[in-house]
Scaffold this motif. Structure first.
Motif, PDB file in Angstrom:
ATOM      1  N   PRO A 157       0.905  -1.146  -0.035  1.00 44.32           N
ATOM      2  CA  PRO A 157      -0.084   0.059  -0.046  1.00 44.32           C
ATOM      3  C   PRO A 157       0.803   1.303   0.053  1.00 44.32           C
ATOM      4  CG  PRO A 157      -0.212  -1.618   2.067  1.00 44.32           C
ATOM      5  CD  PRO A 157       0.609  -1.932   1.159  1.00 44.32           C
ATOM      6  N   GLN A 158       0.426   2.304  -0.628  1.00 42.21           N
ATOM      7  CA  GLN A 158       0.940   3.768  -0.494  1.00 42.21           C
ATOM      8  C   GLN A 158       1.188   4.045   0.781  1.00 42.21           C
ATOM      9  OE1 GLN A 158       1.265   5.705  -3.688  1.00 42.21           O
ATOM     10  NE2 GLN A 158       2.325   7.150  -2.463  1.00 42.21           N
ATOM     11  N   SER A 159       2.168   4.608   1.193  1.00 47.43           N
ATOM     12  CA  SER A 159       2.740   4.857   2.698  1.00 47.43           C
ATOM     13  C   SER A 159       1.944   6.144   2.608  1.00 47.43           C
ATOM     14  CB  SER A 159       4.094   5.211   2.880  1.00 47.43           C
ATOM     15  OG  SER A 159       4.372   5.631   4.098  1.00 47.43           O
ATOM     16  N   ASN A 160       1.061   6.345   4.306  1.00 40.89           N
ATOM     17  CA  ASN A 160       0.654   7.624   4.663  1.00 40.89           C
ATOM     18  C   ASN A 160       1.635   8.599   5.546  1.00 40.89           C
ATOM     19  OD1 ASN A 160       0.629   6.469   7.071  1.00 40.89           O
ATOM     20  ND2 ASN A 160      -1.722   6.151   7.166  1.00 40.89           N
ATOM     21  N   GLY A 161       2.741   7.717   5.808  1.00 44.45           N
ATOM     22  CA  GLY A 161       3.738   8.549   6.286  1.00 44.45           C
ATOM     23  C   GLY A 161       3.717   8.567   7.863  1.00 44.45           C
ATOM     24  N   HIS A 162       2.642   7.817   8.446  1.00 43.69           N
ATOM     25  CA  HIS A 162       2.661   7.799   9.846  1.00 43.69           C
ATOM     26  C   HIS A 162       3.013   6.456  10.557  1.00 43.69           C
ATOM     27  CE1 HIS A 162       0.252  11.652   9.823  1.00 43.69           C
ATOM     28  NE2 HIS A 162      -0.445  11.201   9.088  1.00 43.69           N
ATOM     29  N   ARG A 163       3.603   6.260  11.729  1.00 44.89           N
ATOM     30  CA  ARG A 163       4.261   5.227  12.117  1.00 44.89           C
ATOM     31  C   ARG A 163       3.493   4.669  13.340  1.00 44.89           C
ATOM     32  NH1 ARG A 163      10.079   6.695  13.690  1.00 44.89           N
ATOM     33  NH2 ARG A 163      10.367   4.619  13.867  1.00 44.89           N
ATOM     34  N   LYS A 177       5.965  -8.629   3.998  1.00 43.75           N
ATOM     35  CA  LYS A 177       5.504  -8.272   2.544  1.00 43.75           C
ATOM     36  C   LYS A 177       4.711  -6.770   2.336  1.00 43.75           C
ATOM     37  CE  LYS A 177       5.934 -12.819   0.033  1.00 43.75           C
ATOM     38  NZ  LYS A 177       5.311 -13.686   0.049  1.00 43.75           N
ATOM     39  N   LEU A 178       3.826  -6.745   3.299  1.00 39.83           N
ATOM     40  CA  LEU A 178       2.967  -5.398   3.287  1.00 39.83           C
ATOM     41  C   LEU A 178       3.922  -4.143   3.657  1.00 39.83           C
ATOM     42  CD1 LEU A 178      -0.326  -6.631   5.035  1.00 39.83           C
ATOM     43  CD2 LEU A 178      -0.048  -5.495   2.557  1.00 39.83           C
ATOM     44  N   GLY A 179       5.146  -4.487   4.179  1.00 37.67           N
ATOM     45  CA  GLY A 179       6.009  -3.505   4.652  1.00 37.67           C
ATOM     46  C   GLY A 179       6.317  -3.568   6.265  1.00 37.67           C
ATOM     47  N   VAL A 180       5.491  -4.400   6.776  1.00 41.97           N
ATOM     48  CA  VAL A 180       5.440  -4.479   8.379  1.00 41.97           C
ATOM     49  C   VAL A 180       6.935  -4.747   8.778  1.00 41.97           C
ATOM     50  CG1 VAL A 180       4.940  -5.448  10.660  1.00 41.97           C
ATOM     51  CG2 VAL A 180       3.107  -5.000   8.646  1.00 41.97           C
ATOM     52  N   ASP A 181       7.724  -4.101   9.756  1.00 39.20           N
ATOM     53  CA  ASP A 181       9.068  -4.350  10.177  1.00 39.20           C
ATOM     54  C   ASP A 181       8.827  -5.284  11.516  1.00 39.20           C
ATOM     55  OD1 ASP A 181      11.687  -4.403  10.745  1.00 39.20           O
ATOM     56  OD2 ASP A 181      11.861  -2.247  11.631  1.00 39.20           O
ATOM     57  N   VAL A 182       9.609  -6.572  11.466  1.00 39.14           N
ATOM     58  CA  VAL A 182       9.347  -7.203  12.691  1.00 39.14           C
ATOM     59  C   VAL A 182      10.729  -7.182  13.432  1.00 39.14           C
ATOM     60  CG1 VAL A 182       8.670  -9.413  13.715  1.00 39.14           C
ATOM     61  CG2 VAL A 182       7.897  -8.733  11.583  1.00 39.14           C
ATOM     62  N   GLN A 183      10.789  -6.692  14.635  1.00 38.33           N
ATOM     63  CA  GLN A 183      11.973  -6.591  15.281  1.00 38.33           C
ATOM     64  C   GLN A 183      11.919  -7.501  16.401  1.00 38.33           C
ATOM     65  OE1 GLN A 183      14.528  -4.281  15.210  1.00 38.33           O
ATOM     66  NE2 GLN A 183      13.906  -3.097  13.308  1.00 38.33           N
ATOM     67  N   GLY A 213      -1.921   1.861   4.893  1.00 41.02           N
ATOM     68  CA  GLY A 213      -0.480   2.593   4.520  1.00 41.02           C
ATOM     69  C   GLY A 213       0.145   3.246   5.767  1.00 41.02           C
ATOM     70  N   TYR A 214      -0.189   2.722   6.942  1.00 38.70           N
ATOM     71  CA  TYR A 214       0.770   2.750   8.207  1.00 38.70           C
ATOM     72  C   TYR A 214       2.062   2.292   8.216  1.00 38.70           C
ATOM     73  CZ  TYR A 214      -3.078   5.369   9.965  1.00 38.70           C
ATOM     74  OH  TYR A 214      -4.100   6.278  10.594  1.00 38.70           O
ATOM     75  N   LYS A 215       3.106   2.782   8.364  1.00 37.90           N
ATOM     76  CA  LYS A 215       4.509   2.205   8.557  1.00 37.90           C
ATOM     77  C   LYS A 215       4.451   1.412  10.108  1.00 37.90           C
ATOM     78  CE  LYS A 215       8.784   0.918   7.417  1.00 37.90           C
ATOM     79  NZ  LYS A 215       8.454  -0.383   7.274  1.00 37.90           N
TER      80      LYS A 215
END
Lengths: 479, 280
Positions: A135-141, A201-207, A162-164
């Motif tokens: 999805p297009q990022s909305n710039g919010h984390r 794949k959706l851009g979620v970062d897993v720490q 679109g959330y990071k």
């Protein structure tokens, strides 16, 4: 055509064989069985099953798609409401949810909704070849604490908007209870890994290896630029009964026993993490976790495994299918029994006897059912002088958990209830602290995967509204 | 993955490593611990923090090579990576209001006792340290202890270095000669901590011990690290690892620590045999 009165049987591994391996027990419907089972749905007007589903999946609609052989279409419908269909199709207590409401169930057996859900999800997982659109990022984390069912669901829904999203997981592997708690034979870890990969794949970062409340605090997450935090840290410390002998060698909490076997792969035989291969095991408790522990002990080579439960089979809280599977595999149910003491071996002649300090038995007292308690379940009443000893070399306590104190102790302004559960507004998952939302076992205490997933989705909606509103206000103020 | 930025062999069985872990280094305090996994199939092992550098972002660990896991950790060299490193876990050592403290360390436990001694020194307390080892070859961190102690006593079981005897002897002498400690902090083998507590109990000197039971997740989930303290079940990972020594059931803790003795022995032997084969 007459309606078939019974659900189509789930193909399963033979009970004798499966009691000795960790492969999945239920094998899943074939295309043909799925279509035939879907044809049992009456497609009734009032759709009570949808009400019975904690996340209100449009059940008759997906079943209609299955009936017509459009399995991907069915998957799309389930995906609107559920983030983890392959998981929930396996572990939901359908008999008390959707299937308990099924109109067909008034006269016959209800439609096998759970089995169909699982079929659809498995079909999609092995056949879908399309690309995931990021999805297009909305710039919010947004930060998500914990990668169990609620965290995964919340992260997935926010990422799609679109959330990071960053998920912080305390253990070395993502999945929470789906990887440390539920055994391979009930939920293959490959399925969980696929769900987590899907989020990546959706851009979620897993720490992994980050303990919120220790490595970082909730307030620090805001300082790092996250605009909202979802807490899905799960249930906490295992409870013990407080009876003599609980510190003996060979007494486990179900969490420890299952974590050793599942997360640390002790079941595989070539793990560096040891687990006791006991011969006679008593599992205390009647929930799904107790069934998982008992069946794991059996697969690790136990000759006799007992479930010790203080009420009767009527009240047993585990999923019906798990109880049936356990029985078929030879697990013995010692119902209306309560442990009073765990007995240990002690050689008075030899203080260095290596057997000293290990469990050798469990003393049980017989119970009968008395008046119903506050939750309407009949209370077990101990029968005086009815104690007896059962020979076991391992005892697994599976009597629930109390909330983990790490986040509560380090987050100012976060209100918890008298049990230590985080207090939230039910419709939104909003906590007492601004921008902080919570869901799953951290709020409710030990509950189900689907309830946790639902709570994660609810919070995702609320977090989206919160951040959108806040930014609108910010823009207005700037004008 | 977490990089080993420095490795130093302290004695034939004890190794020190600095691990690159900035998030842990930023928060760690004396008395806390970390959990690491060497390789993807390794156990999770808890090790108490032996030091940290907030600027470089490194955390120091000191470990004794006793089993399969510590052997495989010891095989790693500077520049190598370990799979997982998480922390800081547990509660830091309570330091409030302590003006004079006696730190008692035994064997590899001295590695954990050192940052505690340093912390008390930093806070302006008078620090007496008593450290004990089996023999001269096993003595570690003598210079470091000297630097942070107002008084340092070294004992060895066989008398090959320092005074011959066990740590409780100089401790008892000090107390009887009139030293007034606000706190005695004992860190070492469980049996040593038990006897330190037996030494201080008659004088009613507050005594803290650092427990290191078998652990898995280390975050308050599995309950494997439970101990009986003051008659109640406590979890070393979230309630400890420091506890009031007068309340700890040491005998039970010692018994529980041997639960997997058989398995550990087998794993150790297998690993050694593997190693021998490789050498040939």
């Amino acid at each position: 055509m007459a309606i078939q009165p019974k659900k189509h049987d789930m193909p399963v591994q033979d009970a004798k064989q499966r009691a000795k391996n960790f492969n999945e027990v239920a094998l899943g419907y074939t295309d043909e069985i799925a279509v035939a089972e879907a044809a049992r749905c009456l497609n009734c007007k009032n759709r009570p099953c949808v009400e019975g589903c904690p996340v209100n999946i449009r059940i008759p609609d997906f079943i209609t798609k299955v009936k017509h052989g459009d399995f991907e279409g069915a998957y799309d419908i389930i995906s609107e409401s559920s983030s983890l269909p392959a998981v929930c199709g396996r572990v939901c207590p359908q008999e008390t949810q959707c299937e308990s409401k099924c109109t067909l169930g008034i006269k016959f057996e209800p439609v096998g909704i759970g089995r169909l859900e699982r079929f659809v999800a498995d079909y999609h997982n092995s056949n879908f070849t399309g690309e995931t659109t990021v999805p297009q990022s909305n710039g919010h984390r947004v930060a998500v604490v914990g990668s169990g069912p609620s965290g995964l669901a919340c992260a997935g829904d926010l990422a799609k908007k679109g959330y990071k999203v960053t998920i912080f997981e305390a253990l070395h592997l993502a999945g929470g209870v789906l990887v440390y708690g539920i055994p391979e034979f009930r939920l293959p870890k490959e399925i969980v890994a696929k769900e987590v990969d899907g989020l990546r794949k959706l851009g979620v970062d897993v720490q992994t290896n980050v303990v919120i409340g220790k490595t970082l605090t909730v307030d620090e997450l805001f300082g790092m630029g996250y605009e909202a935090v979802f807490i899905g840290s799960g249930a906490g410390l295992p409870r013990f009964m407080g009876i003599p002998g609980e510190s003996l060698k060979g007494v486990y909490s179900a969490n420890e026993f299952l974590t050793r076997s599942n997360l640390m792969k002790a079941y595989s035989g070539h793990s560096k993490t040891p687990i006791m291969h006991a011969k006679r095991v008593a599992v205390v408790g009647g929930g799904n976790v107790a069934m998982d522990a008992a069946r794991t002990a059996l697969r690790l080579g136990a000759e006799k495994v007992y479930i010790v439960y203080r009420r009767s089979m009527e009240e047993i809280p585990a999923r019906r299918e798990e109880v049936e599977h356990a029985r078929d595999e030879g697990i013995q149910f010692e119902i209306l029994r309560n442990p009073v003491e765990i007995l240990g071996y002690n050689n008075p002649e030899n203080k260095r006897d290596p057997a000293n300090g290990f469990v050798k038995g469990i003393k049980l007292i017989k119970c009968e059912l008395g008046e119903p308690d506050a939750r309407g379940r009949r209370r077990p009443v101990e029968i005086p002088d009815s104690e007896y000893v059962m020979d076991v070399d391992c005892v697994i306590m599976s009597i629930g958990t109390s909330p983990n104190p790490l986040i509560k102790n380090t987050t100012e302004g976060l209100v918890v209830n008298s049990h230590g559960g985080i207090v939230v507004e039910e419709a939104t998952g909003k906590t007492s602290k601004e921008g902080v939302y919570a869901g799953g076992d951290a709020v409710t205490g030990a509950a189900t995967v689907i309830l946790a997933m639902g709570a994660g989705k609810t919070a995702a909606r609320a977090i989206d509204e919160y951040i959108s509103r806040k930014n609108k206000k910010g823009e207005q103020a700037a004008e | 993955m977490y990089k080993i930025v420095r490795k130093r062999v302290l004695n034939p069985t004890v190794t020190m490593m600095d691990i690159d872990a900035p998030l842990v280094a930023a928060k760690a305090l004396a008395g806390q611990f970390i959990i690491l996994r060497v390789n993807d199939d390794s156990e999770r092992i808890p090790l108490t923090v032996a030091g940290y550098d907030r600027v470089k972002g490194t955390v120091r660990i000191i470990f004794q090579v006793v089993g399969e896991s510590t052997m495989s950790l010891n095989d790693k060299q500077e520049g190598d990576f370990i799979c997982d490193f998480v922390g800081p876990l547990g509660r830091p050592t309570e330091t409030a209001g302590i003006k004079k403290v006696c730190i008692v360390g035994g064997g590899v436990g001295c590695a954990i006792a050192l940052p505690v001694a340093q912390r008390f020194k930093e806070l302006g307390a008078e620090v007496h340290s008593i450290i004990g080892f089996r023999n001269k070859d096993l003595v570690i961190l003598e210079d470091e202890f000297k630097a942070c102690s107002d008084k340092l006593t070294i004992v060895t079981d066989d008398g090959s270095y320092g005074t011959k005897g066990v740590v409780t002897m100089p401790l008892k002498q000090d107390i009887e000669s009139g030293e007034r400690y606000d706190l005695v902090m004992a860190i070492g083998p469980v049996i040593m901590m038990k006897f330190v507590v037996e030494t201080t109990r008659p004088y009613n000197i507050p005594t803290t011990v650092s427990m290191n039971p078998i652990m898995i997740d280390g975050t308050g989930m599995c309950g494997g690290c439970r101990l009986t303290v003051g008659g109640k079940t406590k979890f070393a990972c979230v309630d400890g690892p420091d506890f009031n020594g007068f309340e700890v059931d040491f005998d039970e803790a010692m018994l529980r620590s041997t639960m997997y003795a058989d398995f550990e022995k087998r794993e150790r032997e297998e690993y050694c045999n593997l190693f021998k084969k490789e050498v040939r």
